[in-house]
Design an enzyme around this catalytic site. Structure first.
Site, mmCIF file in Angstrom:
data_model
loop_
_atom_site.group_PDB
_atom_site.id
_atom_site.type_symbol
_atom_site.label_atom_id
_atom_site.label_comp_id
_atom_site.label_asym_id
_atom_site.label_seq_id
_atom_site.Cartn_x
_atom_site.Cartn_y
_atom_site.Cartn_z
ATOM 1 N N SER A 104 0.736 -1.174 0.117
ATOM 2 C CA SER A 104 -0.112 -0.293 -0.169
ATOM 3 C C SER A 104 0.646 1.545 -0.419
ATOM 4 O O SER A 104 1.479 1.795 -0.453
ATOM 5 C CB SER A 104 -1.226 0.040 1.284
ATOM 6 O OG SER A 104 -2.327 0.824 0.844
ATOM 7 N N HIS A 105 0.437 2.355 1.248
ATOM 8 C CA HIS A 105 1.359 3.483 1.290
ATOM 9 C C HIS A 105 2.421 3.557 1.811
ATOM 10 O O HIS A 105 3.146 4.176 2.007
ATOM 11 C CB HIS A 105 0.369 4.371 1.615
ATOM 12 C CG HIS A 105 -0.220 3.959 2.980
ATOM 13 N ND1 HIS A 105 -0.997 3.253 3.325
ATOM 14 C CD2 HIS A 105 0.355 4.524 3.903
ATOM 15 C CE1 HIS A 105 -1.083 2.989 4.453
ATOM 16 N NE2 HIS A 105 -0.148 3.858 5.084
ATOM 17 N N LYS A 114 -3.828 -8.106 2.150
ATOM 18 C CA LYS A 114 -5.873 -8.342 2.233
ATOM 19 C C LYS A 114 -6.343 -9.144 1.856
ATOM 20 O O LYS A 114 -6.094 -10.034 1.429
ATOM 21 C CB LYS A 114 -5.695 -6.733 1.650
ATOM 22 C CG LYS A 114 -5.348 -5.274 2.078
ATOM 23 C CD LYS A 114 -5.150 -4.492 1.168
ATOM 24 C CE LYS A 114 -4.983 -2.952 1.511
ATOM 25 N NZ LYS A 114 -5.305 -2.666 2.728
#
Length: 129
Positions: A104-105, A114
């Protein structure tokens, strides 16, 4: 295998590559997810798996595919895709769950997973229990 329990977050599993997250961890996470899926949905049979562009993601995906297959769960490998497309797969192909491998970030030394069952994320106690 020693597991750092702090990698199990509210909505995902996230940690340092080659420290918290290894191919062996990804394999065992898939085995655990398979057990969880079958408990929650006895008719569970197929999961889609996608990954981001991080260098560790393809090998984590292959380890997860092996873990699911060894647990009797079929896999549909989506390849390198954006997270939204993994979610899209739950509504548009015959799967009962999906796993997106993505940092992700977070900075490049991180990665994560996830996990989704049917059309919802696995979260809270479900993610670490």
């Amino acid at each position: 295998m020693k597991i750092n329990r702090t990698i199990f977050r509210q909505y995902d599993v996230r940690g340092y590559v080659n420290v918290d997250l290894t191919d062996d961890f990804a394999y065992n996470l898939a085995r655990g997810c398979a057990s969880f899926y079958k408990k929650k949905l006895p008719s569970f049979k197929t999961v889609s798996i996608g990954h981001d562009a991080r260098l560790s993601s393809p090998s984590f995906a292959q380890a997860m595919i092996k873990g699911f297959n060894d647990s009797g769960i079929d896999t549909i490998f989506l390849g390198m895709i954006p997270t939204g497309l993994c979610y899209f797969s739950m509504f548009n192909i015959d799967v009962q769950g999906a796993v997106m491998i993505t940092g992700s970030h977070n900075p490049p030394e991180y990665n994560g997973f996830k996990v989704n069952l049917i059309d919802l994320p696995v979260y809270g106690d479900g993610i670490g229990g």
